[in-house]
Design a protein around this motif. Structure first.
Motif, PDB file in Angstrom:
ATOM      1  N   PHE A  11      10.029   4.061   4.508  1.00 46.46           N
ATOM      2  CA  PHE A  11      10.101   4.126   3.044  1.00 46.46           C
ATOM      3  C   PHE A  11      10.591   5.498   2.591  1.00 46.46           C
ATOM      4  N   ILE A  12      10.016   6.547   3.189  1.00 44.10           N
ATOM      5  CA  ILE A  12      10.427   7.905   2.824  1.00 44.10           C
ATOM      6  C   ILE A  12      11.881   8.148   3.234  1.00 44.10           C
ATOM      7  N   ALA A  13      12.258   7.696   4.428  1.00 42.30           N
ATOM      8  CA  ALA A  13      13.634   7.877   4.886  1.00 42.30           C
ATOM      9  C   ALA A  13      14.616   7.126   3.998  1.00 42.30           C
ATOM     10  N   THR A  14      14.244   5.958   3.534  1.00 42.77           N
ATOM     11  CA  THR A  14      15.126   5.186   2.657  1.00 42.77           C
ATOM     12  C   THR A  14      15.362   5.903   1.335  1.00 42.77           C
ATOM     13  N   ALA A  15      14.303   6.521   0.793  1.00 43.45           N
ATOM     14  CA  ALA A  15      14.471   7.283  -0.454  1.00 43.45           C
ATOM     15  C   ALA A  15      15.460   8.424  -0.253  1.00 43.45           C
ATOM     16  N   TRP A  16      15.417   9.089   0.889  1.00 47.19           N
ATOM     17  CA  TRP A  16      16.344  10.192   1.157  1.00 47.19           C
ATOM     18  C   TRP A  16      17.767   9.677   1.371  1.00 47.19           C
ATOM     19  N   VAL A  17      17.930   8.570   2.096  1.00 47.84           N
ATOM     20  CA  VAL A  17      19.261   8.010   2.359  1.00 47.84           C
ATOM     21  C   VAL A  17      19.907   7.541   1.064  1.00 47.84           C
ATOM     22  N   ASP A  18      19.155   6.900   0.192  1.00 47.62           N
ATOM     23  CA  ASP A  18      19.721   6.385  -1.060  1.00 47.62           C
ATOM     24  C   ASP A  18      20.223   7.492  -1.968  1.00 47.62           C
ATOM     25  N   ASP A  19      19.570   8.662  -1.922  1.00 42.33           N
ATOM     26  CA  ASP A  19      19.926   9.737  -2.849  1.00 42.33           C
ATOM     27  C   ASP A  19      20.928  10.733  -2.281  1.00 42.33           C
ATOM     28  N   LEU A 135      -4.778  -1.676   5.778  1.00 37.34           N
ATOM     29  CA  LEU A 135      -3.899  -2.850   5.799  1.00 37.34           C
ATOM     30  C   LEU A 135      -3.788  -3.451   4.398  1.00 37.34           C
ATOM     31  N   THR A 136      -4.913  -3.497   3.698  1.00 37.44           N
ATOM     32  CA  THR A 136      -4.887  -3.994   2.324  1.00 37.44           C
ATOM     33  C   THR A 136      -4.019  -3.104   1.435  1.00 37.44           C
ATOM     34  N   TYR A 137      -4.138  -1.793   1.614  1.00 35.37           N
ATOM     35  CA  TYR A 137      -3.328  -0.880   0.802  1.00 35.37           C
ATOM     36  C   TYR A 137      -1.843  -1.073   1.082  1.00 35.37           C
ATOM     37  N   TRP A 138      -1.450  -1.118   2.347  1.00 31.85           N
ATOM     38  CA  TRP A 138      -0.028  -1.203   2.671  1.00 31.85           C
ATOM     39  C   TRP A 138       0.580  -2.519   2.195  1.00 31.85           C
ATOM     40  N   SER A 139      -0.186  -3.597   2.239  1.00 32.67           N
ATOM     41  CA  SER A 139       0.341  -4.866   1.740  1.00 32.67           C
ATOM     42  C   SER A 139       0.608  -4.802   0.238  1.00 32.67           C
ATOM     43  N   CYS A 140      -0.273  -4.119  -0.499  1.00 31.21           N
ATOM     44  CA  CYS A 140      -0.060  -3.958  -1.942  1.00 31.21           C
ATOM     45  C   CYS A 140       1.041  -2.951  -2.235  1.00 31.21           C
ATOM     46  N   TYR A 141       1.087  -1.850  -1.462  1.00 31.27           N
ATOM     47  CA  TYR A 141       2.116  -0.842  -1.710  1.00 31.27           C
ATOM     48  C   TYR A 141       3.509  -1.372  -1.362  1.00 31.27           C
ATOM     49  N   GLY A 142       3.604  -2.237  -0.376  1.00 29.92           N
ATOM     50  CA  GLY A 142       4.901  -2.835  -0.071  1.00 29.92           C
ATOM     51  C   GLY A 142       5.467  -3.600  -1.260  1.00 29.92           C
ATOM     52  N   ILE A 143       4.603  -4.345  -1.956  1.00 30.42           N
ATOM     53  CA  ILE A 143       5.036  -5.049  -3.173  1.00 30.42           C
ATOM     54  C   ILE A 143       5.441  -4.052  -4.252  1.00 30.42           C
ATOM     55  N   LEU A 144       4.668  -2.977  -4.386  1.00 30.09           N
ATOM     56  CA  LEU A 144       4.988  -1.951  -5.385  1.00 30.09           C
ATOM     57  C   LEU A 144       6.318  -1.284  -5.082  1.00 30.09           C
ATOM     58  N   PHE A 145       6.588  -0.999  -3.815  1.00 28.84           N
ATOM     59  CA  PHE A 145       7.837  -0.336  -3.442  1.00 28.84           C
ATOM     60  C   PHE A 145       9.040  -1.237  -3.713  1.00 28.84           C
ATOM     61  N   ILE A 146       8.936  -2.503  -3.376  1.00 28.92           N
ATOM     62  CA  ILE A 146      10.046  -3.436  -3.636  1.00 28.92           C
ATOM     63  C   ILE A 146      10.272  -3.572  -5.131  1.00 28.92           C
ATOM     64  N   MET A 148       9.597  -1.347  -7.466  1.00 26.37           N
ATOM     65  CA  MET A 148      10.212  -0.108  -7.942  1.00 26.37           C
ATOM     66  C   MET A 148      11.692  -0.056  -7.566  1.00 26.37           C
ATOM     67  N   ASP A 149      12.009  -0.469  -6.342  1.00 24.01           N
ATOM     68  CA  ASP A 149      13.395  -0.414  -5.879  1.00 24.01           C
ATOM     69  C   ASP A 149      14.300  -1.332  -6.684  1.00 24.01           C
ATOM     70  N   ILE A 150      13.759  -2.446  -7.165  1.00 24.35           N
ATOM     71  CA  ILE A 150      14.553  -3.383  -7.960  1.00 24.35           C
ATOM     72  C   ILE A 150      14.665  -2.924  -9.410  1.00 24.35           C
ATOM     73  N   LEU A 151      13.563  -2.516  -9.996  1.00 20.67           N
ATOM     74  CA  LEU A 151      13.552  -2.192 -11.423  1.00 20.67           C
ATOM     75  C   LEU A 151      14.207  -0.859 -11.746  1.00 20.67           C
ATOM     76  N   GLU A 152      14.249   0.069 -10.794  1.00 24.37           N
ATOM     77  CA  GLU A 152      14.797   1.388 -11.128  1.00 24.37           C
ATOM     78  C   GLU A 152      16.287   1.347 -11.438  1.00 24.37           C
ATOM     79  N   ASN A 153      16.986   0.317 -11.000  1.00 22.45           N
ATOM     80  CA  ASN A 153      18.410   0.191 -11.336  1.00 22.45           C
ATOM     81  C   ASN A 153      18.625  -0.142 -12.805  1.00 22.45           C
ATOM     82  N   TRP A 154      17.603  -0.711 -13.458  1.00 19.21           N
ATOM     83  CA  TRP A 154      17.745  -1.095 -14.863  1.00 19.21           C
ATOM     84  C   TRP A 154      16.903  -0.218 -15.791  1.00 19.21           C
TER      85      TRP A 154
END
Length: 306
Positions: A11-19, A135-146, A148-154
């Motif tokens: 996730f962190i690496a993707t943020a750096w690659v995108d920018d 495990l519960t946190y990462w499952s919820c954060y994965g949804i949050l990250f996706i 954010m990645d979709i909505l930030e374009n708009w």
């Protein structure tokens, strides 16, 4: 859990690659992510287990576990400081003037840094509760990250967008909010249709806690009483009946007796004689308004000037 550990790093690496990188590199990177994630969770390859056995367990865990304890203390202190309203506007003002790309990196780093370190310690520990928590946190954060990645374009240009992402990450992350468990139970589990499995997990956790907190005899009695309560017909289920049965069973148990306590013998003890006290006041000097209080026995007088 190892799958999400690697996912947090990506996730962190993707943020750096995108920018930072170009669009062509971005395309290759996402293609690599698809293949790598497939290698991690596919049972035939079982990449997450390989990384755990070859890297996380022998090298990362011994170095990260002490650091995780220090980070727990730091998080508690930071939370206490941020709850002071006088400091909130300073943090918000500093974040507002950051570039948009840096805001995104900060938001992702906050959501993955501390959970990544704590998850490594949880992965190598023998306790199951911390594994379940992260495990519960990462499952919820994965949804949050996706999301954010979709909505930030708009709507990523709207002020406060990344601040909202940070607040959501902190809400999911910190134990004092327990937000990940609430989102998991109220949103993700009903959407996936797994309420029965969640109830089964809760029953297993209750049984483990009962065996841990109660002595074997009482734990066995409680287990049988609860099982009988659930096996009864729908019309006969009465919580008061279960409570009365438990209390009756407790009273019939052979409870360990406390050692006998005997009172000391005071028969040889004699109270000292207390002389009778008589108090009287005599006005001796009306001009100087001086009173003399005489107290004591007939033979013993104590004069106190008032």
């Amino acid at each position: 859990l190892q799958y999400w550990l690697v996912g947090g790093i990506l996730f962190i690496a993707t943020a750096w690659v995108d920018d930072v990188t170009s669009d062509q590199v971005d395309v290759y990177w996402h293609a690599f992510l698809f293949g790598f994630f497939f290698w991690l969770y596919y049972p035939k390859t079982d990449g997450a287990y390989i990384i755990y056995e070859k890297i996380t367990k022998p090298y990362l865990a011994p170095k990260v576990k002490p650091f995780a304890t220090d980070m727990d203390n730091m998080i508690q202190n930071a939370y206490a400081m941020l709850m002071n309203v006088a400091h909130l506007w300073i943090v918000g003002l500093f974040f507002v003037f950051l570039p948009a790309g840096l805001k995104r990196i900060v938001a992702i780093a906050i959501g993955t840094g501390y959970p990544l370190v704590s998850s490594i310690g949880a992965a190598v520990s023998e306790e199951i509760e911390d594994d379940t928590y992260w495990l519960t946190y990462w499952s919820c954060y994965g949804i949050l990250f996706i999301t954010m990645d979709i909505l930030e374009n708009w709507i990523g240009w709207i002020p406060g967008f990344y601040a909202l992402v940070i607040c959501a990450s902190v809400y999911l992350m910190l134990p004092m909010f327990n937000g990940a468990d609430k989102v998991f139970r109220k949103v993700l589990v009903p959407l996936a249709g797994l309420k029965e499995l969640l109830m089964l997990r809760d029953a297993i956790m209750i049984k483990k806690q009962m065996l841990k907190d109660l002595d074997p005899e009482r734990a066995e009695f409680v287990r049988k009483a609860i099982a009988k309560f659930y096996n009864e017909h729908e019309d006969d289920k009465d919580p008061d009946k279960l409570k009365n049965e438990l209390m009756t069973g407790y009273s019939n148990m052979n409870i360990r007796q406390l050692p006998a306590f005997s009172m000391p013998d005071f028969s040889g003890f004699k109270m000292p004689k207390v002389p009778s006290i008589t108090s009287f006041m005599k006005k001796t000097n009306s001009d100087d308004n001086v009173s003399v209080i005489s107290a004591g026995t007939a033979n013993e007088k104590t004069h106190i000037l008032v």
